[in-house]
Scaffold this active site. Structure first.
Site, PDB file in Angstrom:
ATOM      1  N   GLU A 185      51.698  18.891  37.821  1.00 38.54           N
ATOM      2  CA  GLU A 185      51.639  20.324  38.351  1.00 38.54           C
ATOM      3  C   GLU A 185      52.955  20.497  39.218  1.00 38.54           C
ATOM      4  O   GLU A 185      53.415  19.662  40.191  1.00 38.54           O
ATOM      5  CB  GLU A 185      50.683  20.638  39.267  1.00 38.54           C
ATOM      6  CG  GLU A 185      50.772  21.896  39.996  1.00 38.54           C
ATOM      7  CD  GLU A 185      51.185  23.131  39.378  1.00 38.54           C
ATOM      8  OE1 GLU A 185      52.201  23.797  39.459  1.00 38.54           O
ATOM      9  OE2 GLU A 185      50.306  23.591  38.332  1.00 38.54           O
TER      10      GLU A 185
ATOM     11  N   CYS B 245      42.656  38.556  35.501  1.00 38.27           N
ATOM     12  CA  CYS B 245      42.049  39.799  36.130  1.00 38.27           C
ATOM     13  C   CYS B 245      42.259  41.014  35.629  1.00 38.27           C
ATOM     14  O   CYS B 245      43.055  41.792  36.278  1.00 38.27           O
ATOM     15  CB  CYS B 245      42.316  39.644  37.894  1.00 38.27           C
ATOM     16  SG  CYS B 245      41.161  40.697  38.777  1.00 38.27           S
TER      17      CYS B 245
ATOM     18  N   ASP C 287      42.338  30.406  32.215  1.00 33.35           N
ATOM     19  CA  ASP C 287      43.250  31.351  31.387  1.00 33.35           C
ATOM     20  C   ASP C 287      43.697  31.034  30.054  1.00 33.35           C
ATOM     21  O   ASP C 287      44.321  31.581  29.121  1.00 33.35           O
ATOM     22  CB  ASP C 287      44.083  32.182  32.201  1.00 33.35           C
ATOM     23  CG  ASP C 287      43.696  32.716  33.292  1.00 33.35           C
ATOM     24  OD1 ASP C 287      42.188  33.174  33.474  1.00 33.35           O
ATOM     25  OD2 ASP C 287      44.408  33.276  34.194  1.00 33.35           O
TER      26      ASP C 287
ATOM     27  N   CYS D  79      34.526  40.355  38.476  1.00 30.09           N
ATOM     28  CA  CYS D  79      35.366  41.209  38.808  1.00 30.09           C
ATOM     29  C   CYS D  79      35.018  42.292  40.048  1.00 30.09           C
ATOM     30  O   CYS D  79      34.579  43.160  39.804  1.00 30.09           O
ATOM     31  CB  CYS D  79      36.110  41.985  37.686  1.00 30.09           C
ATOM     32  SG  CYS D  79      37.573  42.999  38.298  1.00 30.09           S
TER      33      CYS D  79
END
Length: 456
Positions: free
Chosen positions: A75, A203, A339, A382
């Protein structure tokens, strides 16, 4: 199908070219730095690519189970953002500095952090190459790279976002999110337009959350009669789950928010304050809309480094995994979470939380030579913030069937759900999920279900 699994599991360790070839001090001084960059090789049992929500949760679970120096996290970023807070920042309810922690403080201490980017995947040889010239050899791979924001795909958008007086803004990037509240405060009349792009996004509720928050802001400031709030979505409906879509349609009508479906932003001409939209039902038909404020949700794609590895991905660039087990359909030692996976769920932090125990249990099973059996049902959540004190908590699965945790109708606006979203969820995220302890609300849902059944 490639079912070859490594026969042994090496601890993560550094193998420098220079250390295995004794040299003179003079040679070492002149050439060691070059050797480090070009010839460093590392090995690990599990390589996690990506330090976002899914990557950190998996690194915590795996390093806790496997022990120190068995997991590498690849990362490049210094900061880890709690991105669900960005809508609240846009509405002036939170500050940007409350939304992140240093990556070094979030990643588990038992895992090793390589602060570089992945530049090439080679799943046939179980290696990933990095931006620092390293080659990391893994036994098992977890891809958690998330999505990349592609503001530049809309002509004129980047220029508009980087021109403060343009009143064009976006909650999706830490670079731009602070500007959203600035735009709200200096908008007194005219069209305020919010967009939803023609692609999968993280989202999917966020573009309308900021629209509802903005509507409430203008009402609080006494400006709403002079402001037209417009929500332009590329989707054919306001929300994919009918139970919540029905409630949101009533909300839109009550608040006099104009909803345009099948409408996709294709250009921003900030010098004229004009946004250009295409009608997706009639391709090629364009609409020019004047705005006083424009909030843009950018197009998003899988990261290029993932999409470019054709062995790993579907034609759309997402990691080709089984939607139930989250194991790769070709490489059995590869999994994906969040995702970056091709799974057809809504892409949220809640989905990553629900996926994390599935990936963990199935990966451990494969390490032990067993078949993966744990199943992800597509759960996602959500919390649709509808103002400064209200929220609709949408929860659903792959079939778009509501899977509600609490024994109340969650399609109704409630302060309790708002308080949970604003105050409790960030604590849960940092204290539990990032430490590998939070697997979503399934257990809580089961407890409420038992209590409710006993009452009957």
């Amino acid at each position: 199908m490639n079912r070859r699994l490594p026969g042994t599991f090496n601890q993560c360790q550094r193998h420098l070219f220079a250390s295995s070839h004794p040299v003179s001090p003079a040679f070492s001084t002149r050439f060691l730095s070059t050797s480090r960059v070009n010839h460093e090789r590392q090995e690990c049992q599990v390589l996690v690519v990506g330090g976002g929500t899914g990557g950190c949760a998996m690194a915590a679970k795996l390093s806790s189970r496997l022990g120190s120096n068995k997991v590498i996290v690849l990362e490049p970023e210094d900061k880890h953002y709690y991105q669900p807070m960005f809508t609240l920042i846009g509405g002036g309810m939170k500050r940007l500095d409350q939304s992140y922690k240093q990556m070094a403080d979030v990643l588990p201490k038992k895992a090793k952090w390589v602060k570089e980017k992945a530049v090439e995947f080679d799943p046939d040889n179980n290696t990933v190459s990095t931006s620092g010239g390293k080659t990391i050899k893994y036994d098992f791979l977890v891809i958690a790279t998330g999505l990349q924001l592609k503001y530049e795909k809309i002509p004129g958008l980047v220029e508009a976002l980087e021109t403060p007086e343009s009143n064009v803004c976006s909650i999706y990037s830490p670079k731009y999110v602070d500007h959203v509240y600035d735009c709200l405060r200096r908008t007194y009349k005219g069209n305020v337009i919010f967009t939803f792009p023609h692609c999968p996004i993280k989202c999917a509720g966020a573009p309308q959350k900021i629209a509802y928050i903005s509507d409430h802001y203008f009402r609080k400031m006494g400006r709403r009669d002079d402001v037209n709030v417009i929500y332009n979505t590329s989707l054919p409906v306001i929300f994919g789950v009918k139970h919540y879509a029905d409630a949101l349609m009533k909300l839109v009508e009550k608040r006099n928010i104009k909803l345009n479906v099948n409408r996709n932003l294709v250009e921003v001409r900030s010098s004229e304050n004009i946004a250009v939209f295409e009608d997706l039902v009639k391709p090629g038909q364009l609409y020019e809309e004047k705005y006083s404020m424009l909030h843009v949700t950018p197009p998003m794609t899988a990261p290029d480094v993932v999409a470019n590895c054709k062995q790993l991905v579907t034609p759309t660039g997402f990691v080709d995994v089984d939607q139930m087990t989250l194991q790769h359909n070709k490489y059995t030692n590869v999994f994906s979470i969040g995702d970056s996976a091709c799974t057809p769920n809504s892409k949220t932090a809640a989905a990553a939380a629900a996926q994390s125990p599935v990936v963990f249990k199935n990966l451990i099973a494969v390490i032990e030579g067993k078949a993966p059996t744990d199943i992800y049902d597509g759960y996602s959540s959500c919390p649709i913030v509808t103002g400064y004190n209200s929220c609709i908590l949408a929860e659903f699965d792959y079939t778009l069937t509501p899977v509600e945790t609490f024994p109340i109708d969650q399609a109704k606006e409630r302060y309790s759900m708002f308080f949970m979203k604003k105050e409790l969820m960030p604590v849960l995220y940092w204290k539990l999920m990032m430490k590998g302890y939070w697997n979503g609300p399934a257990l809580m849902r089961k407890m409420f279900s038992i209590l409710n059944f006993n009452k009957k």
